[in-house]
Design an enzyme around this catalytic site. Structure first.
Site, PDB file in Angstrom:
ATOM      1  N   ASP A  37       0.849  -1.189   0.000  1.00 26.58           N
ATOM      2  CA  ASP A  37       0.000   0.000   0.000  1.00 26.58           C
ATOM      3  C   ASP A  37       0.887   1.242   0.000  1.00 26.58           C
ATOM      4  OD1 ASP A  37      -3.264   0.170   0.851  1.00 26.58           O
ATOM      5  OD2 ASP A  37      -2.137   2.055   0.994  1.00 26.58           O
ATOM      6  N   ASP A  59       3.791   2.222  -4.378  1.00 30.10           N
ATOM      7  CA  ASP A  59       2.920   3.083  -5.176  1.00 30.10           C
ATOM      8  C   ASP A  59       2.675   2.318  -6.466  1.00 30.10           C
ATOM      9  OD1 ASP A  59       1.718   4.855  -6.865  1.00 30.10           O
ATOM     10  OD2 ASP A  59       3.107   6.511  -6.480  1.00 30.10           O
ATOM     11  N   TYR A 151     -13.291   7.129 -13.299  1.00 31.46           N
ATOM     12  CA  TYR A 151     -13.329   5.859 -12.564  1.00 31.46           C
ATOM     13  C   TYR A 151     -13.961   4.759 -13.422  1.00 31.46           C
ATOM     14  CZ  TYR A 151     -14.461   2.781  -8.546  1.00 31.46           C
ATOM     15  OH  TYR A 151     -14.574   1.732  -7.667  1.00 31.46           O
ATOM     16  N   LYS A 155     -12.069   1.440 -14.721  1.00 34.38           N
ATOM     17  CA  LYS A 155     -12.558   0.097 -14.384  1.00 34.38           C
ATOM     18  C   LYS A 155     -12.884  -0.689 -15.660  1.00 34.38           C
ATOM     19  CE  LYS A 155     -12.223   0.334  -9.920  1.00 34.38           C
ATOM     20  NZ  LYS A 155     -11.073  -0.346  -9.278  1.00 34.38           N
ATOM     21  N   THR A 188     -16.895   0.635   2.985  1.00 35.66           N
ATOM     22  CA  THR A 188     -15.451   0.860   3.180  1.00 35.66           C
ATOM     23  C   THR A 188     -15.201   2.366   3.311  1.00 35.66           C
ATOM     24  OG1 THR A 188     -14.914   1.260   0.854  1.00 35.66           O
ATOM     25  CG2 THR A 188     -14.981  -1.057   1.559  1.00 35.66           C
TER      26      THR A 188
HETATM   27  N1  NAD Z   1     -16.073   0.288  -1.720  1.00 38.23           N
HETATM   28  C1  NAD Z   1     -16.828   0.138  -2.787  1.00 38.23           C
HETATM   29  O1  NAD Z   1     -18.028   0.395  -2.753  1.00 38.23           O
HETATM   30  C2  NAD Z   1     -16.208  -0.366  -4.083  1.00 38.23           C
HETATM   31  C3  NAD Z   1     -17.073  -0.763  -5.089  1.00 38.23           C
HETATM   32  C4  NAD Z   1     -16.546  -1.231  -6.290  1.00 38.23           C
HETATM   33  C5  NAD Z   1     -15.180  -1.289  -6.452  1.00 38.23           C
HETATM   34  N2  NAD Z   1     -14.351  -0.885  -5.466  1.00 38.23           N
HETATM   35  C6  NAD Z   1     -12.910  -0.991  -5.721  1.00 38.23           C
HETATM   36  O2  NAD Z   1     -12.318  -1.794  -4.723  1.00 38.23           O
HETATM   37  C7  NAD Z   1     -10.965  -1.373  -4.514  1.00 38.23           C
HETATM   38  C8  NAD Z   1     -10.771  -1.099  -3.039  1.00 38.23           C
HETATM   39  O3  NAD Z   1     -11.645  -0.047  -2.647  1.00 38.23           O
HETATM   40  P1  NAD Z   1     -11.980   0.238  -1.130  1.00 38.23           P
HETATM   41  O4  NAD Z   1     -13.395   0.572  -1.065  1.00 38.23           O
HETATM   42  O5  NAD Z   1     -11.409  -0.835  -0.311  1.00 38.23           O
HETATM   43  O6  NAD Z   1     -11.156   1.605  -0.940  1.00 38.23           O
HETATM   44  P2  NAD Z   1     -10.252   2.134   0.266  1.00 38.23           P
HETATM   45  O7  NAD Z   1     -10.074   3.574  -0.007  1.00 38.23           O
HETATM   46  O8  NAD Z   1     -10.785   1.683   1.565  1.00 38.23           O
HETATM   47  O9  NAD Z   1      -8.854   1.369   0.033  1.00 38.23           O
HETATM   48  C9  NAD Z   1      -8.044   1.653  -1.071  1.00 38.23           C
HETATM   49  C10 NAD Z   1      -6.598   1.417  -0.692  1.00 38.23           C
HETATM   50  O10 NAD Z   1      -5.776   1.695  -1.853  1.00 38.23           O
HETATM   51  C11 NAD Z   1      -4.621   2.373  -1.405  1.00 38.23           C
HETATM   52  N3  NAD Z   1      -4.005   3.144  -2.504  1.00 38.23           N
HETATM   53  C12 NAD Z   1      -4.466   4.269  -3.088  1.00 38.23           C
HETATM   54  N4  NAD Z   1      -3.593   4.703  -4.014  1.00 38.23           N
HETATM   55  C13 NAD Z   1      -2.553   3.829  -4.017  1.00 38.23           C
HETATM   56  C14 NAD Z   1      -1.350   3.721  -4.754  1.00 38.23           C
HETATM   57  N5  NAD Z   1      -1.010   4.647  -5.685  1.00 38.23           N
HETATM   58  N6  NAD Z   1      -0.520   2.675  -4.503  1.00 38.23           N
HETATM   59  C15 NAD Z   1      -0.843   1.765  -3.550  1.00 38.23           C
HETATM   60  N7  NAD Z   1      -1.965   1.807  -2.821  1.00 38.23           N
HETATM   61  C16 NAD Z   1      -2.816   2.826  -3.052  1.00 38.23           C
HETATM   62  C17 NAD Z   1      -5.119   3.281  -0.281  1.00 38.23           C
HETATM   63  O11 NAD Z   1      -4.068   3.731   0.540  1.00 38.23           O
HETATM   64  C18 NAD Z   1      -6.101   2.351   0.427  1.00 38.23           C
HETATM   65  O12 NAD Z   1      -5.458   1.597   1.438  1.00 38.23           O
HETATM   66  C19 NAD Z   1     -10.750  -0.149  -5.386  1.00 38.23           C
HETATM   67  O13 NAD Z   1     -10.116  -0.549  -6.584  1.00 38.23           O
HETATM   68  C20 NAD Z   1     -12.159   0.340  -5.650  1.00 38.23           C
HETATM   69  O14 NAD Z   1     -12.246   1.050  -6.839  1.00 38.23           O
HETATM   70  C21 NAD Z   1     -14.828  -0.415  -4.278  1.00 38.23           C
END
Ligand code: NAD
Length: 259
Positions: A37, A59, A151, A155, A188
Site C-alpha cells: 500500500d 505506489d 473511474y 474500471k 469501506t
Molecule cells: N467500496 C466500494 O463500494 C467499491 C465498489 C466497487 C469497487 N471498489 C474498488 O475496490 C478497490 C478497493 O476499494 P476500497 O473501497 O477498499 O477503498 P479504500 O479507499 O478503503 O482502500 C483503497 C486502498 O488503496 C490504497 N491506494 C491508493 N492509491 C494507491 C497507490 N497509488 N498505490 C498503492 N496503494 C494505493 C489506499 O491507501 C487504500 O489503502 C478499489 O479498486 C475500488 O475502486 C470499491
C-alpha cells in the site's frame, strides 16, 4: 484443510477496505500475505494484526517499484501464487468536470497500477506454471456512471486487461488465471468518502443513495478467496459481480433483502 494453505499472496490496497478484508480472509485460510500500500501507517498496522503477514510500501503507479517488490517476494518466498490488485481511488466528476489531473490520477492508480501488476506477476507466474491474478473492478465498468467518468473508464480498462491476460495465458498454456470482481457499493472508507461528498453537495441524491444496497467487505473477500484457491481452477477471464442484483435493478434493492 485450509483453502489457500501456504499460497503466497500479494494484496495491493491491502491497508484498507476490500483489500484489507481480503488479506484477512486469505490469511485465515492459510495464505502467506504481503500487504502492499502507499499508506505506510495503515499498512503496517494491518500487517501486524494479521498472523504471518508483512507490509511492503508500494505506489502501484510506479513500474520500477512493482518489479522490485515482485522480485523480492520471489527471492524471499520462492514464488508468488496470488496477486489481488485492489488499490484504487475514485473522484466524483462527470466528463464535463473531469480535469486532466483527475483523469491521470484515477488512471495512474487503477489502470496503470493493474497493468504493471499483471505484467510483473505474469513474469514470475509463467515460469512457475500457475498463479491467480484477481483485479478489483466495479459495477461502474458495467453501467458507467455520469458522475464518476474517469473511474468508470479506468474500471472498464481493467476489465479488458483482465480478459486479455486470461486469454493469452489460456492459449499459451501458461497456467495463470486472471479474473475480475465487480462489487456494488461496499461499506469501506472509499464509499464513506463518496457518501460524505454527496451529502454535502446534493442532499437529495444522498437521500436516494440511502435506498441502494450496501454490502460488507467480507462479501467481496469471500469471492477473492474462491478465485485465489484451486476451487476456481476452471474460472479464467470471468467478470464476477458481487452486487445483490443492483446492476439489474438500477441500484435500488430494499435493504431488508439482506438484513
Ligand atoms: N467500496 C466500494 O463500494 C467499491 C465498489 C466497487 C469497487 N471498489 C474498488 O475496490 C478497490 C478497493 O476499494 P476500497 O473501497 O477498499 O477503498 P479504500 O479507499 O478503503 O482502500 C483503497 C486502498 O488503496 C490504497 N491506494 C491508493 N492509491 C494507491 C497507490 N497509488 N498505490 C498503492 N496503494 C494505493 C489506499 O491507501 C487504500 O489503502 C478499489 O479498486 C475500488 O475502486 C470499491
Amino acid at each position: 484443510m485450509a483453502r489457500v494453505a501456504n499460497k503466497v499472496a500479494l494484496v495491493t490496497g491491502g491497508a484498507s477496505g476490500l483489500g484489507l478484508a481480503s488479506a484477512q480472509r486469505l490469511a485465515e485460510e492459510g495464505a502467506i500475505v504481503v500487504i502492499a500500500d502507499i499508506n505506510r501507517e495503515l499498512g503496517e498496522a494491518a500487517a501486524s494484526d494479521i498472523p504471518g503477514a508483512q507490509f511492503a510500501l508500494l505506489d502501484v503507479s510506479d513500474e520500477a517499484s512493482w518489479s522490485a517488490l515482485i522480485d523480492s517476494i520471489v527471492a524471499q518466498h520462492g514464488r508468488l501464487d496470488v496477486l489481488l490488485n485492489s488499490a484504487g481511488v475514485v473522484r466524483l466528476a462527470s466528463i464535463e468536470e473531469t480535469t486532466e489531473e483527475i483523469w491521470r490520477l484515477v488512471n495512474a492508480v487503477g489502470t496503470d497500477g493493474t497493468f504493471y501488476g499483471c505484467k510483473h506477476a505474469l513474469r514470475v507466474m509463467k515460469p512457475a506454471g500457475s498463479g491467480s491474478i484477481i483485479n478489483m473492478c466495479s459495477t461502474a465498468s458495467i453501467q458507467g456512471g455520469p458522475g464518476i467518468f474517469a473511474y468508470a473508464a479506468s474500471k472498464s480498462a481493467i476489465r479488458g486487461i483482465t480478459k486479455s491476460v486470461a486469454v493469452l495465458s489460456a492459449q499459451s498454456g501458461y497456467g495463470v488465471r486472471c479474473n475480475s470482481i465487480h462489487p456494488g457499493n461496499m461499506r469501506t472508507p472509499m464509499l464513506q468518502g463518496v457518501q460524505d461528498i454527496v451529502l454535502e453537495n446534493d442532499p437529495e441524491a444522498a437521500q436516494a443513495m440511502e435506498n441502494i444496497w450496501v454490502g460488507e467487505p467480507v462479501d467481496v473477500a469471500n469471492m477473492v478467496l474462491f478465485l485465489a484457491s484451486d476451487e476456481s481452477r476452471a474460472v479464467n477471464g470471468a467478470a464476477l459481480v458481487v452486487d445483490n442484483t443492483t446492476t439489474i435493478t438500477e441500484g435500488v434493492v430494499p435493504r431488508t433483502v439482506t438484513q
